[in-house]
Structure formats: C-alpha cells, structure tokens
Write a protein that holds these residues in place. Structure first.
Motif, PDB file in Angstrom:
ATOM      1  N   UNK A 148       0.827  -1.210   0.000  1.00 52.32           N
ATOM      2  CA  UNK A 148       0.000   0.000   0.000  1.00 52.32           C
ATOM      3  C   UNK A 148       0.860   1.257   0.000  1.00 52.32           C
ATOM      4  N   UNK A 149       2.069   1.147   0.575  1.00 51.65           N
ATOM      5  CA  UNK A 149       2.965   2.304   0.636  1.00 51.65           C
ATOM      6  C   UNK A 149       3.785   2.476  -0.641  1.00 51.65           C
ATOM      7  N   UNK A 150       3.724   1.502  -1.536  1.00 50.09           N
ATOM      8  CA  UNK A 150       4.510   1.575  -2.764  1.00 50.09           C
ATOM      9  C   UNK A 150       3.909   2.595  -3.729  1.00 50.09           C
ATOM     10  N   UNK A 151       4.759   3.359  -4.445  1.00 50.54           N
ATOM     11  CA  UNK A 151       4.257   4.382  -5.370  1.00 50.54           C
ATOM     12  C   UNK A 151       3.805   3.783  -6.700  1.00 50.54           C
ATOM     13  N   UNK A 152       2.738   3.004  -6.663  1.00 47.61           N
ATOM     14  CA  UNK A 152       2.206   2.363  -7.862  1.00 47.61           C
ATOM     15  C   UNK A 152       0.837   2.936  -8.193  1.00 47.61           C
ATOM     16  N   UNK A 153       0.469   2.992  -9.472  1.00 46.34           N
ATOM     17  CA  UNK A 153      -0.888   3.414  -9.824  1.00 46.34           C
ATOM     18  C   UNK A 153      -1.907   2.490  -9.165  1.00 46.34           C
ATOM     19  N   UNK A 154      -2.941   3.062  -8.596  1.00 47.35           N
ATOM     20  CA  UNK A 154      -3.920   2.279  -7.835  1.00 47.35           C
ATOM     21  C   UNK A 154      -4.540   1.163  -8.664  1.00 47.35           C
ATOM     22  N   UNK A 155      -4.772   1.419  -9.953  1.00 53.83           N
ATOM     23  CA  UNK A 155      -5.450   0.414 -10.769  1.00 53.83           C
ATOM     24  C   UNK A 155      -4.572  -0.812 -11.055  1.00 53.83           C
ATOM     25  N   UNK A 156      -3.274  -0.675 -10.778  1.00 52.40           N
ATOM     26  CA  UNK A 156      -2.361  -1.803 -10.990  1.00 52.40           C
ATOM     27  C   UNK A 156      -2.176  -2.653  -9.744  1.00 52.40           C
ATOM     28  N   UNK A 157      -2.722  -2.193  -8.633  1.00 57.02           N
ATOM     29  CA  UNK A 157      -2.569  -2.916  -7.373  1.00 57.02           C
ATOM     30  C   UNK A 157      -3.885  -3.636  -7.076  1.00 57.02           C
ATOM     31  N   UNK A 158      -3.974  -4.839  -7.564  1.00 55.29           N
ATOM     32  CA  UNK A 158      -5.185  -5.625  -7.365  1.00 55.29           C
ATOM     33  C   UNK A 158      -4.843  -7.025  -6.921  1.00 55.29           C
ATOM     34  N   UNK A 159      -5.815  -7.887  -6.783  1.00 51.58           N
ATOM     35  CA  UNK A 159      -5.571  -9.255  -6.301  1.00 51.58           C
ATOM     36  C   UNK A 159      -4.691 -10.092  -7.226  1.00 51.58           C
ATOM     37  N   UNK A 160      -4.556  -9.663  -8.480  1.00 53.46           N
ATOM     38  CA  UNK A 160      -3.735 -10.432  -9.410  1.00 53.46           C
ATOM     39  C   UNK A 160      -2.284 -10.024  -9.452  1.00 53.46           C
ATOM     40  N   UNK A 161      -1.885  -9.079  -8.596  1.00 54.70           N
ATOM     41  CA  UNK A 161      -0.525  -8.548  -8.685  1.00 54.70           C
ATOM     42  C   UNK A 161       0.544  -9.595  -8.399  1.00 54.70           C
ATOM     43  N   UNK A 162       0.259 -10.545  -7.496  1.00 57.75           N
ATOM     44  CA  UNK A 162       1.273 -11.543  -7.161  1.00 57.75           C
ATOM     45  C   UNK A 162       1.497 -12.491  -8.332  1.00 57.75           C
ATOM     46  N   UNK A 163       0.420 -12.928  -8.949  1.00 55.48           N
ATOM     47  CA  UNK A 163       0.564 -13.793 -10.118  1.00 55.48           C
ATOM     48  C   UNK A 163       1.298 -13.065 -11.241  1.00 55.48           C
ATOM     49  N   UNK A 164       0.984 -11.784 -11.427  1.00 50.35           N
ATOM     50  CA  UNK A 164       1.651 -11.002 -12.476  1.00 50.35           C
ATOM     51  C   UNK A 164       3.135 -10.848 -12.190  1.00 50.35           C
ATOM     52  N   UNK A 165       3.477 -10.555 -10.945  1.00 51.93           N
ATOM     53  CA  UNK A 165       4.897 -10.396 -10.602  1.00 51.93           C
ATOM     54  C   UNK A 165       5.652 -11.714 -10.746  1.00 51.93           C
ATOM     55  N   UNK A 166       5.034 -12.805 -10.373  1.00 53.88           N
ATOM     56  CA  UNK A 166       5.686 -14.102 -10.525  1.00 53.88           C
ATOM     57  C   UNK A 166       5.888 -14.435 -12.004  1.00 53.88           C
ATOM     58  N   UNK A 167       4.941 -14.055 -12.843  1.00 53.58           N
ATOM     59  CA  UNK A 167       5.108 -14.230 -14.288  1.00 53.58           C
ATOM     60  C   UNK A 167       6.278 -13.397 -14.791  1.00 53.58           C
ATOM     61  N   UNK A 168       6.384 -12.162 -14.298  1.00 54.38           N
ATOM     62  CA  UNK A 168       7.487 -11.288 -14.708  1.00 54.38           C
ATOM     63  C   UNK A 168       8.831 -11.869 -14.282  1.00 54.38           C
ATOM     64  N   UNK A 169       8.902 -12.377 -13.059  1.00 54.37           N
ATOM     65  CA  UNK A 169      10.151 -12.961 -12.564  1.00 54.37           C
ATOM     66  C   UNK A 169      10.536 -14.186 -13.383  1.00 54.37           C
TER      67      UNK A 169
END
Length: 294
Positions: A148-169
């Motif tokens: 929540x403290x990260x400077x990210x656009x609000x619309x990009x911070x959703x329940x799918x963020x972990x799956x997306x980050x793992x895909x990126x990694x």
C-alpha cells in the motif's frame, strides 16, 4: 562416474517444476540418510569449496557464462553464514555479494526488478544475492501495508498482482538464462522450533544481541503465512533453467555442504574450459618466450 551421496541428496532437493510442489515434502531436519557428523561434513565442505574455486577460475578466464546464486529464507535460517562458508575459498575478484534490504526512495521510483538488475554479475563472475526480487512477492504479500505504501498506480494494485509479478520474474529468469547466466536459487527451509531456539540465542548470547530486531517476533508470528507465500512462489518459478533447491536448514553445517555441492556440480556441468590460443597467437607466444630466454 558415480555421484556421491551428498550429490544425490542435493539433487533430491532440486525443484524444476512447480506442479504438485509442497514444502511439507521437504523436512527441515532431513539428513538424507547420510552417515555424516559435523566434523566430517565440514571437511567435505572444504573440499567442495575447492571445486567451486577451480570452476570459478575457468569461469573468469572463459568470460562467457555468469553465475547467479539467489538466497531466500526466513529470519535466522543462516543465509549470511552459508554465503560466508560456501564462497570463502573463491577468488574475491570474481565474486560479488549483494544484500538487499528494504528498497530506498530511488529504488522505489523504478520497477521492482531494477535494483536487482543493476547488481547482476557480468560474464565471468559469480553473483550472490542475499534476498532478491522474490522479496517483492513475499514481504508485501504477507504484510499488505508494504504494498500500500509503494508508489504504484492504484489500478495496478489488485488481487492479481502476485501472479503477475511471478510471471514477470519467471520470464526475466528465462531471459537471463538465454543470455548465459546460470541461475541457482536456494531456499533455506528452517523449522519453526529451530527458529525459536535461534531467536532465543540472539537474546541470551551477548555476542548475538545485535542480530535481534524488533520485527523478528512479528515476522515469526506470521511463519505459516510466509511458508504459504514461499510455496506459491516456488511453485510458480521452479524451472530446469532456474531451479530451486529446498535446503534443510536446521543443521547449519549440512545446509552449507548441500549448497556448495549444488553450486560445484552445476558449474562443473557447464564444462568450462580455459581459452585456447590459435596458431598465430601460439607462435607469438613462443617468440615472446625466446625473447625472455635471451
């Protein structure tokens, strides 16, 4: 040539596919059936480190591959000690160790992979990352206030963020492997009771007091949550080109031996060779020798 029991144990802890993976299959106090004591294990570690040193010399001379060793674990699992003992006999000119804590303001102003990318080892070097990009799918997942403290656009911070980050990694590690980076990822799997004993030691032994942090107990209270996050993370990112090694960490000496064996074996499998001179270079070398001999 037959492999040693230690090699077989390290291979049994190598995870290259996530389907069906669970941490419960990997006991933290497992000894692999090895008939080893601490002193014998430490002697074997010394010999295994010598193998890494030999391969590091070839890696440096060849300068086409790089090696990235990632260390992840809960508090007190022994990452620092493992790094110290496994790479203690390697030429420091060819090894760079990076420790990652909470990102700075500058680092937060970039994508989460940025600060790790700039610390990647160049060709011919071994890079050791004490914590890594995996922190970004572990800590904020267990402690939502961090995200929540990260400077990210609000619309990009959703329940799918972990799956997306793992895909990126996973995609990033695939890219790195295609560029000649040997990736080895180690999760030091520490038991909850052993962690309790080590935290007590940090309090009871004056020489270890400095290691105790105010947040250690809060993180310990989330032990099950962290294990669940690690399980999902490993399941999503274990591949043949970027394997995870689930290292039983209740015995520090055994964890160090298994890590060293995994590194040595993986580097030996690269079949690194010292550069060979062509005929013109060889002729010039002989002329230089003749000049020095006069």
């Amino acid at each position: 040539m037959s492999k040693s029991p230690v090699h077989a144990f390290a291979e049994a802890r190598r995870v290259t596919a996530g389907e069906g993976f669970t941490l419960s299959r990997y006991p933290t106090d497992d000894d692999g059936g090895l008939d080893l004591g601490k002193k014998e294990g430490e002697a074997m570690l010394e010999a295994t480190v010598a193998r890494i040193a030999e391969q590091q010399e070839r890696l440096y001379a060849d300068a086409r591959w790089s090696v990235l060793c990632i260390f992840q674990a809960t508090d007190t699992a022994g990452k620092d000690g493992a790094i110290k003992h496994v790479f203690s006999g390697v030429n420091p000119a060819g090894v760079q160790v990076e420790s990652f804590s909470a990102p700075s303001t500058l680092e937060r102003s970039h994508g989460f992979l940025w600060r790790h990318d700039v610390a990647l080892p160049r060709r011919g070097r071994i890079g050791v990352h004490n914590r890594s990009w995996y922190e970004e799918v572990l800590v904020p997942r267990v402690q939502p206030s961090v995200l929540q403290a990260a400077p990210l656009p609000a619309k990009l911070v959703g329940p799918g963020i972990w799956e997306e980050r793992l895909e990126d990694i996973a995609a990033h590690e695939r890219y790195l492997s295609r560029q000649g980076t040997l990736i080895l990822k180690f999760f030091l799997h520490l038991g909850e009771e052993e962690q309790r004993q080590r935290l007590l030691a940090r309090i009871d032994e004056p020489s270890k007091n400095w290691k105790f942090q105010a947040g250690d107990l809060a993180d310990r209270a989330r032990y099950a949550d962290y294990m669940a996050a690690y399980e999902d993370t490993i399941r999503a990112t274990a591949t043949p080109h970027a394997p995870w090694f689930i290292i039983p960490a209740d015995r520090k000496w055994l964890a160090r031996l298994l890590i060293a064996e995994a590194v040595a074996s993986a580097m030996e499998a690269l079949d690194l060779q010292f550069p060979q001179l062509d005929s013109a270079a060889r002729t010039a070398l002989l002329r230089a020798r003749d000049a020095l001999a006069d």
